[in-house]
Design a protein around this motif. Structure first.
Motif, PDB file in Angstrom:
ATOM      1  N   VAL A 145      -0.609 -11.586   4.786  1.00 46.90           N
ATOM      2  CA  VAL A 145      -1.747 -11.196   3.935  1.00 46.90           C
ATOM      3  C   VAL A 145      -2.331  -9.913   4.506  1.00 46.90           C
ATOM      4  O   VAL A 145      -2.546  -9.799   5.713  1.00 46.90           O
ATOM      5  N   ILE A 146      -2.543  -8.946   3.624  1.00 42.28           N
ATOM      6  CA  ILE A 146      -2.955  -7.612   4.051  1.00 42.28           C
ATOM      7  C   ILE A 146      -4.203  -7.210   3.274  1.00 42.28           C
ATOM      8  O   ILE A 146      -4.321  -7.533   2.087  1.00 42.28           O
ATOM      9  N   SER A 147      -5.121  -6.520   3.938  1.00 42.06           N
ATOM     10  CA  SER A 147      -6.241  -5.948   3.185  1.00 42.06           C
ATOM     11  C   SER A 147      -6.272  -4.443   3.385  1.00 42.06           C
ATOM     12  O   SER A 147      -5.791  -3.923   4.391  1.00 42.06           O
ATOM     13  N   SER A 148      -6.840  -3.755   2.401  1.00 46.77           N
ATOM     14  CA  SER A 148      -6.954  -2.303   2.464  1.00 46.77           C
ATOM     15  C   SER A 148      -8.113  -1.857   1.587  1.00 46.77           C
ATOM     16  O   SER A 148      -8.568  -2.619   0.723  1.00 46.77           O
ATOM     17  N   ASP A 149      -8.581  -0.639   1.812  1.00 41.97           N
ATOM     18  CA  ASP A 149      -9.651  -0.131   0.959  1.00 41.97           C
ATOM     19  C   ASP A 149      -9.084   0.552  -0.288  1.00 41.97           C
ATOM     20  O   ASP A 149      -9.827   1.067  -1.106  1.00 41.97           O
ATOM     21  N   ARG A 150      -7.741   0.560  -0.423  1.00 46.57           N
ATOM     22  CA  ARG A 150      -7.125   1.210  -1.585  1.00 46.57           C
ATOM     23  C   ARG A 150      -5.739   0.605  -1.827  1.00 46.57           C
ATOM     24  O   ARG A 150      -5.172  -0.016  -0.927  1.00 46.57           O
ATOM     25  N   PRO A 151      -5.165   0.811  -3.030  1.00 40.85           N
ATOM     26  CA  PRO A 151      -3.818   0.289  -3.284  1.00 40.85           C
ATOM     27  C   PRO A 151      -2.770   1.003  -2.425  1.00 40.85           C
ATOM     28  O   PRO A 151      -3.031   2.109  -1.927  1.00 40.85           O
ATOM     29  N   PRO A 152      -1.586   0.398  -2.235  1.00 36.89           N
ATOM     30  CA  PRO A 152      -0.578   0.960  -1.328  1.00 36.89           C
ATOM     31  C   PRO A 152      -0.242   2.423  -1.605  1.00 36.89           C
ATOM     32  O   PRO A 152      -0.178   3.234  -0.677  1.00 36.89           O
ATOM     33  N   LYS A 153      -0.037   2.770  -2.871  1.00 34.89           N
ATOM     34  CA  LYS A 153       0.367   4.148  -3.216  1.00 34.89           C
ATOM     35  C   LYS A 153      -0.697   5.176  -2.852  1.00 34.89           C
ATOM     36  O   LYS A 153      -0.394   6.365  -2.725  1.00 34.89           O
ATOM     37  N   ALA A 154      -1.948   4.745  -2.725  1.00 34.18           N
ATOM     38  CA  ALA A 154      -3.046   5.684  -2.451  1.00 34.18           C
ATOM     39  C   ALA A 154      -3.268   5.914  -0.953  1.00 34.18           C
ATOM     40  O   ALA A 154      -4.106   6.718  -0.557  1.00 34.18           O
ATOM     41  N   ILE A 155      -2.511   5.197  -0.092  1.00 33.57           N
ATOM     42  CA  ILE A 155      -2.657   5.404   1.352  1.00 33.57           C
ATOM     43  C   ILE A 155      -1.858   6.641   1.744  1.00 33.57           C
ATOM     44  O   ILE A 155      -0.635   6.682   1.561  1.00 33.57           O
ATOM     45  N   GLN A 156      -2.555   7.621   2.267  1.00 32.29           N
ATOM     46  CA  GLN A 156      -1.878   8.872   2.626  1.00 32.29           C
ATOM     47  C   GLN A 156      -0.942   8.670   3.814  1.00 32.29           C
ATOM     48  O   GLN A 156      -1.253   7.917   4.731  1.00 32.29           O
ATOM     49  N   ALA A 157       0.193   9.357   3.763  1.00 36.41           N
ATOM     50  CA  ALA A 157       1.174   9.349   4.856  1.00 36.41           C
ATOM     51  C   ALA A 157       1.639   7.928   5.200  1.00 36.41           C
ATOM     52  O   ALA A 157       1.834   7.572   6.348  1.00 36.41           O
ATOM     53  N   LEU A 158       1.795   7.099   4.146  1.00 34.82           N
ATOM     54  CA  LEU A 158       2.390   5.775   4.342  1.00 34.82           C
ATOM     55  C   LEU A 158       3.816   5.823   3.798  1.00 34.82           C
ATOM     56  O   LEU A 158       4.058   6.300   2.690  1.00 34.82           O
ATOM     57  N   GLU A 159       4.769   5.357   4.607  1.00 38.06           N
ATOM     58  CA  GLU A 159       6.181   5.431   4.227  1.00 38.06           C
ATOM     59  C   GLU A 159       6.464   4.679   2.932  1.00 38.06           C
ATOM     60  O   GLU A 159       5.917   3.603   2.691  1.00 38.06           O
ATOM     61  N   ASP A 160       7.377   5.247   2.132  1.00 37.33           N
ATOM     62  CA  ASP A 160       7.744   4.640   0.848  1.00 37.33           C
ATOM     63  C   ASP A 160       8.262   3.213   1.023  1.00 37.33           C
ATOM     64  O   ASP A 160       7.996   2.349   0.197  1.00 37.33           O
ATOM     65  N   ARG A 161       9.011   2.980   2.098  1.00 36.65           N
ATOM     66  CA  ARG A 161       9.597   1.639   2.270  1.00 36.65           C
ATOM     67  C   ARG A 161       8.503   0.594   2.520  1.00 36.65           C
ATOM     68  O   ARG A 161       8.653  -0.562   2.128  1.00 36.65           O
TER      69      ARG A 161
END
Length: 231
Positions: A145-161
């Motif tokens: 289970v993961i939390s974030s302040d934004r959806p995955p695609k909106a995280i800068q410099a996060l690998e595509d995989r």
């Protein structure tokens, strides 16, 4: 009584449970998905990815999942960490030549709860390690289970995989609570603190503070402190 449930050296805060989480339109999907995870860990929504602004209850839901699973089975190995903690543990393990210990800690759990995953953005080696940790847990049907302040695609410099891994499960957002939910939150907090407050005051606070739950609780605490200090 609220108690801190300790799981090894990582602790869950006992006050974060489903009973104290106020459900409204803006968070009902995230809440329902969290409960589904507790009913069938590693099954339905894996990973569960909860995202939304600051102070809207993401940490509450993550810890509630951990507390509920431990309540159901006290031998469940649960690990709750922030992504910053994961990063620091990884760096320490690299520096002190203790990678086996690190892998053993993170890859043998039944449930991994990671808060604020957005801070992995730009940290290539940590992302690489998290990718392998994620894969091993996922292959073994362990719940993530993961939390974030934004959806995955909106995280800068996060690998595509990693983005594709996060998106292969369930994405659930939490938004700002509406007026009725804000009032319900204030009423619940008053009950928790055994403090009586007139409804008009609660309505006024719910009208003035609209952004997040943490701010709402802060305003309530200030009013209570003022009332007690100045009688």
């Amino acid at each position: 009584p609220q108690k801190e449930i300790r799981t090894g050296e990582f602790s869950l805060n006992g006050k974060y449970c489903f009973e104290t989480f106020i459900v409204g339109k803006q968070n009902e999907l995230a809440h329902a998905a969290s409960q589904a995870v507790c009913a069938q860990p590693g099954g339905v929504y894996n990973p569960l990815y909860i995202y939304g602004g600051v102070g809207l209850g993401k940490t509450h839901l993550l810890q509630a999942i951990g507390n509920e699973l431990i309540r159901k089975n006290s031998t469940t190995k649960i690990l709750y960490v922030t992504s910053e903690r994961f990063t620091n543990d990884f760096i320490t393990a690299l520096r002190s030549n203790r990678m086996n210990e690190f892998k053993n800690r993170y890859r043998t759990v039944d449930v991994l709860l990671v808060d604020d995953i957005q801070f992995l953005g730009g940290k290539e080696e940590t992302q690489e390690e998290f990718f392998h940790t994620f894969n091993q847990l996922h292959q073994n049907n362990r719940q993530i289970v993961i939390s974030s302040d934004r959806p995955p695609k909106a995280i800068q410099a996060l690998e595509d995989r990693l983005i594709s891994r996060f998106e292969c499960g369930m994405l659930a957002d939490v938004g700002s609570p509406d007026f009725e939910t804000r009032v319900a939150i204030l009423e619940t907090k008053c009950r928790e603190k055994a403090y009586q407050m007139e409804r008009e005051i609660l309505h006024h606070m719910a009208t003035v503070v609209q952004t997040n739950v943490r701010e709402l609780e802060g305003a309530l605490n200030r009013i209570m402190a003022n009332a007690q200090l100045k009688n």
